[in-house]
Structure formats: C-alpha cells, structure tokens
Enzyme design. Structure first.
Site, PDB file in Angstrom:
ATOM      1  N   SER A  19      85.566 -14.573  88.593  1.00  0.00           N
ATOM      2  CA  SER A  19      85.533 -16.015  88.315  1.00  0.00           C
ATOM      3  C   SER A  19      85.294 -16.868  89.558  1.00  0.00           C
ATOM      4  O   SER A  19      84.516 -17.829  89.486  1.00  0.00           O
ATOM      5  CB  SER A  19      86.832 -16.445  87.617  1.00  0.00           C
ATOM      6  OG  SER A  19      86.887 -15.848  86.347  1.00  0.00           O
ATOM      7  N   LYS A  68      98.455 -14.464  80.078  1.00  0.00           N
ATOM      8  CA  LYS A  68      97.797 -15.241  79.015  1.00  0.00           C
ATOM      9  C   LYS A  68      98.759 -15.714  77.917  1.00  0.00           C
ATOM     10  O   LYS A  68      98.558 -16.765  77.324  1.00  0.00           O
ATOM     11  CB  LYS A  68      96.664 -14.427  78.383  1.00  0.00           C
ATOM     12  CG  LYS A  68      95.420 -14.354  79.251  1.00  0.00           C
ATOM     13  CD  LYS A  68      94.279 -13.696  78.499  1.00  0.00           C
ATOM     14  CE  LYS A  68      93.025 -13.685  79.349  1.00  0.00           C
ATOM     15  NZ  LYS A  68      91.852 -13.199  78.622  1.00  0.00           N
ATOM     16  N   ASP A 104      87.872 -17.554  75.271  1.00  0.00           N
ATOM     17  CA  ASP A 104      87.345 -16.183  75.164  1.00  0.00           C
ATOM     18  C   ASP A 104      86.550 -15.963  73.878  1.00  0.00           C
ATOM     19  O   ASP A 104      85.448 -15.410  73.900  1.00  0.00           O
ATOM     20  CB  ASP A 104      88.490 -15.158  75.223  1.00  0.00           C
ATOM     21  CG  ASP A 104      89.039 -14.991  76.625  1.00  0.00           C
ATOM     22  OD1 ASP A 104      88.276 -15.194  77.590  1.00  0.00           O
ATOM     23  OD2 ASP A 104      90.231 -14.646  76.762  1.00  0.00           O
ATOM     24  N   GLY A 128      88.628  -2.639  67.895  1.00  0.00           N
ATOM     25  CA  GLY A 128      89.748  -2.998  68.762  1.00  0.00           C
ATOM     26  C   GLY A 128      90.636  -4.041  68.128  1.00  0.00           C
ATOM     27  O   GLY A 128      90.185  -4.817  67.260  1.00  0.00           O
ATOM     28  N   ALA A 129      91.914  -4.039  68.534  1.00  0.00           N
ATOM     29  CA  ALA A 129      92.854  -5.035  68.007  1.00  0.00           C
ATOM     30  C   ALA A 129      93.807  -5.497  69.108  1.00  0.00           C
ATOM     31  O   ALA A 129      94.922  -5.928  68.844  1.00  0.00           O
ATOM     32  CB  ALA A 129      93.636  -4.441  66.832  1.00  0.00           C
ATOM     33  N   GLY A 130      93.357  -5.414  70.371  1.00  0.00           N
ATOM     34  CA  GLY A 130      94.158  -5.880  71.504  1.00  0.00           C
ATOM     35  C   GLY A 130      93.904  -7.365  71.765  1.00  0.00           C
ATOM     36  O   GLY A 130      93.394  -8.077  70.893  1.00  0.00           O
ATOM     37  N   ALA A 132      91.734  -9.000  73.643  1.00  0.00           N
ATOM     38  CA  ALA A 132      90.350  -9.468  73.595  1.00  0.00           C
ATOM     39  C   ALA A 132      89.877  -9.571  72.145  1.00  0.00           C
ATOM     40  O   ALA A 132      89.261 -10.563  71.736  1.00  0.00           O
ATOM     41  CB  ALA A 132      89.455  -8.521  74.382  1.00  0.00           C
ATOM     42  N   MET A 200      84.545   1.476  79.903  1.00  0.00           N
ATOM     43  CA  MET A 200      84.715   0.766  81.172  1.00  0.00           C
ATOM     44  C   MET A 200      84.837   1.744  82.333  1.00  0.00           C
ATOM     45  O   MET A 200      85.373   2.842  82.164  1.00  0.00           O
ATOM     46  CB  MET A 200      86.003  -0.083  81.080  1.00  0.00           C
ATOM     47  CG  MET A 200      86.151  -1.108  82.178  1.00  0.00           C
ATOM     48  SD  MET A 200      87.784  -1.854  82.120  1.00  0.00           S
ATOM     49  CE  MET A 200      87.694  -2.811  80.624  1.00  0.00           C
TER      50      MET A 200
HETATM   51  P1  ATR Z   1      92.669  -6.139  75.894  1.00  0.00           P
HETATM   52  O1  ATR Z   1      93.534  -7.321  76.174  1.00  0.00           O
HETATM   53  O2  ATR Z   1      91.614  -5.906  76.943  1.00  0.00           O
HETATM   54  O3  ATR Z   1      92.120  -6.124  74.526  1.00  0.00           O
HETATM   55  P2  ATR Z   1      94.697  -4.229  75.105  1.00  0.00           P
HETATM   56  O4  ATR Z   1      95.490  -5.306  74.453  1.00  0.00           O
HETATM   57  O5  ATR Z   1      95.417  -3.211  75.910  1.00  0.00           O
HETATM   58  O6  ATR Z   1      93.634  -4.867  76.096  1.00  0.00           O
HETATM   59  O7  ATR Z   1      93.782  -3.516  74.003  1.00  0.00           O
HETATM   60  C1  ATR Z   1      92.911  -2.477  74.294  1.00  0.00           C
HETATM   61  C2  ATR Z   1      92.137  -2.113  73.022  1.00  0.00           C
HETATM   62  O8  ATR Z   1      91.300  -0.988  73.317  1.00  0.00           O
HETATM   63  C3  ATR Z   1      93.028  -1.680  71.870  1.00  0.00           C
HETATM   64  O9  ATR Z   1      92.402  -2.025  70.664  1.00  0.00           O
HETATM   65  C4  ATR Z   1      93.086  -0.172  72.053  1.00  0.00           C
HETATM   66  O10 ATR Z   1      93.404   0.555  70.886  1.00  0.00           O
HETATM   67  P3  ATR Z   1      94.952   0.845  70.509  1.00  0.00           P
HETATM   68  O11 ATR Z   1      95.458  -0.395  69.862  1.00  0.00           O
HETATM   69  O12 ATR Z   1      94.886   2.006  69.591  1.00  0.00           O
HETATM   70  O13 ATR Z   1      95.641   1.169  71.813  1.00  0.00           O
HETATM   71  C5  ATR Z   1      91.661   0.089  72.440  1.00  0.00           C
HETATM   72  N1  ATR Z   1      91.500   1.361  73.158  1.00  0.00           N
HETATM   73  C6  ATR Z   1      91.845   1.647  74.427  1.00  0.00           C
HETATM   74  N2  ATR Z   1      91.528   2.918  74.755  1.00  0.00           N
HETATM   75  C7  ATR Z   1      90.944   3.462  73.648  1.00  0.00           C
HETATM   76  C8  ATR Z   1      90.371   4.736  73.336  1.00  0.00           C
HETATM   77  N3  ATR Z   1      90.335   5.710  74.243  1.00  0.00           N
HETATM   78  N4  ATR Z   1      89.850   4.919  72.102  1.00  0.00           N
HETATM   79  C9  ATR Z   1      89.869   3.929  71.189  1.00  0.00           C
HETATM   80  N5  ATR Z   1      90.397   2.692  71.420  1.00  0.00           N
HETATM   81  C10 ATR Z   1      90.922   2.462  72.616  1.00  0.00           C
END
Ligand code: ATR
Length: 284
Positions: A19, A68, A104, A128-130, A132, A200
């Site tokens: 940033s 955040k 975001d 994904g459900a984290g 982001a 990543m």
């Molecule tokens: P962020 O804020 O970057 O989203 P996070 O809250 O830690 O970080 O979420 C990471 C996301 O990547 C989650 O959806 C995670 O899946 P889980 O909820 O099952 O942990 C997903 N993720 C991370 N590593 C993974 C992998 N090897 N395979 C599949 N999903 C993965």
C-alpha cells in the site's frame, strides 16, 4: 518539499504491505504533498494509535491483519458495508472522529467489472469463507449476484451463507468442496473467484479446485484470483491455457486502494499507474 504524514496502513506484521508504494505514487503523480507510511501496531496499542491519529489530524488509514475486526470498537461510526461484513479496511478521520469503511468487496467487484457487464443476475462461485471471501461475498450479494460459496470447511461456508441470507435477504447456494459436488455446478457459472489463500507464494503449485474440473467451465467464464503473489497463479495459468478470461489479484488490490482514496480525498485514482507500480514491486 516536506510531505505531510496524514495516511498510512496499520497491521502486525506490516513490512510486506504494497500500500505505501501504491498510494505514494498516486500522491506524487497528482502533486499532492502527502506521505503514506506503514505502522506496525501491536494489538494492545491499537486504541491508543487510533486516538493519536484523531489528535494529530490524520486523514486516512488502511487496516490489515490482525486489526480488521478489532479496530471497530475504537471507531465512532462505520459504514453500512463495514457493518454487514463486520470488518474495516479503511478509516477516514474527520473533525476528530474516526469512520470505518470496507473497500475490499467493492475493489473485487470493480476489478471484475473490467471484464463483465454488471453483477446483477450473474452466477458467481466464490471459493473460500474466510475474511476475504466475507467481504467479496457480501458485496456480490448486495449487488444482486446469483451467489454460490464453496469452502474446505463446509460449516464455515454454511455460516457465511446464512448470515448473508439474514442480513442482505439474498439466497446463497452452498456447494460441498468435493470433486463430484462441484462438477454439478461448474458448467453454468459466469464467474469463478478464488478467495482462498491457495496458490500463494511459496506454495505456488497449489490450485483451489480440482484441476480437471476447469475443462467443464463454459467458454465465456471469467476466472478471478485474489492471490497476487505470484501475479499469475496456477489457477489463472491453467484457466488461460483453456482459453478463459482471467483477472489477477492485482486488480482487487488496486481497486480497493482506489476506493480508499475516493473516500479520503474524493478523487478518481489513476488505476493504470497504481497497477504498474504494484506489478513492478512484485517483480512482474
Ligand atoms: P483470509 O482473511 O485471507 O480470507 P482466512 O480467514 O484465514 O484468511 O481464510 C482462508 C481461506 O482459505 C479459508 O476459506 C480457508 O478454508 P478453511 O475455512 O477450510 O480453513 C481457505 N484455505 C486455506 N488453505 C486451504 C487449502 N489448502 N485448501 C482449501 N482451502 C484453503
């Protein structure tokens, strides 16, 4: 010329944030005498830091991991999006008050809109459900997407889907994170978004969905990745090889920054310049 330190990003750690170079390039380009710094703020010092910003006439902050969510309790007001997402990535200081926003999700949507016309009615599968995914999924639901979410941990996707249903009033389909289940959904989606951290650096050989499913995507699909290091992830490389349109993670990074600038200074940010600066920093 002495630059006015009125902007910055807070996180812990913060050393790798892109940033500062991105925003400083904009200030320089537009002839604005501001400087944007990075601040490593320990969680125990967060409240004091925000107070100091108010007292010292700061204009804006970006907020990243791990602050955040926890920063919200130190703010005077938060926007509707930030309240729904329950996370803040942008703070504007005004008359000794601090107002929180989340750019975001909007950043993701604006990057996507370079490739598709409108979000409403588009069938979009978010992986994904984290944190982001939360920002992106809420924004897509607000804008009327026909949303599907799939996550390795099924219950997390279910919880996010229920929350979106309750707060936005939109139905969300939850897809099991398995080859067979995804195969049933993959052929009629308009957009696939990787909102996980899979792919990543340094684990650049990983891909967030089983590779052989990509060939079932329809030919007009747009495949987007929020991972920007590397800029071309394995997912994007494979999708490109199959002839699909792809959107890399630099797009979301740049547009969330552009939205922050709009909130702070009411300016239209120079997107191409920001993109060039970020790509150069990433060695691309
Ligand atoms: P962020 O804020 O970057 O989203 P996070 O809250 O830690 O970080 O979420 C990471 C996301 O990547 C989650 O959806 C995670 O899946 P889980 O909820 O099952 O942990 C997903 N993720 C991370 N590593 C993974 C992998 N090897 N395979 C599949 N999903 C993965």
């Amino acid at each position: 010329m002495n630059r006015i330190i009125a902007f910055g990003v807070i996180g812990h750690p913060i050393e790798h944030s892109l940033s500062p170079v991105m925003h400083n390039s904009v200030f320089k380009h537009l002839g604005l005498g501001y400087e944007y710094l990075k601040f490593d703020v320990h969680p125990k010092d967060l409240g004091k830091f925000i107070e100091n910003c108010k007292e010292n006439n700061f204009i804006g902050l970006n907020v990243t991991i791990p602050h955040k969510i926890s920063v919200i309790r130190f703010l005077d007001k938060i926007s509707e999006e930030a309240r729904l997402i329950n996370a803040v990535n942008t703070i504007k200081f005004e008359d000794k008050t601090a107002i929180g926003f989340n750019t975001d999700g909007l950043g993701c949507v604006r990057a996507l809109l370079e490739w598709i016309e409108g979000i409403k009615g588009k069938r979009i599968l978010v992986l994904g459900a984290g944190g982001a995914s939360r920002a992106i999924s809420f924004q897509l639901a607000i804008e009327g997407a026909d949303l599907l979410i799939s996550n390795r941990t099924y219950d997390r996707a279910l919880t996010l889907g229920n929350e979106i249903r309750e707060k936005v009033g939109k139905r969300v389909e939850i897809v099991k994170f398995s080859h067979d289940e995804m195969k049933n959904f993959i052929n009629d989606i308009d957009v696939l978004i990787n909102a996980t951290s899979v792919g990543m650096f340094p684990k650049v050989d990983e891909i967030p969905i089983p590779e052989d499913l990509l060939k079932f995507l329809n030919e007009d699909v747009v495949v987007m990745d929020i991972v920007y290091n590397p800029i071309e992830t394995k997912l994007l490389r494979e999708a490109k090889a199959l002839g699909f349109k792809t959107v890399d993670g630099v797009g979301m990074l740049v547009y969330q920054g552009a939205e922050s600038l709009r909130i702070w200074l009411d300016i239209e940010a120079p997107i191409d310049l920001m993109r060039r600066v970020v790509v150069r920093e990433l060695g691309g």
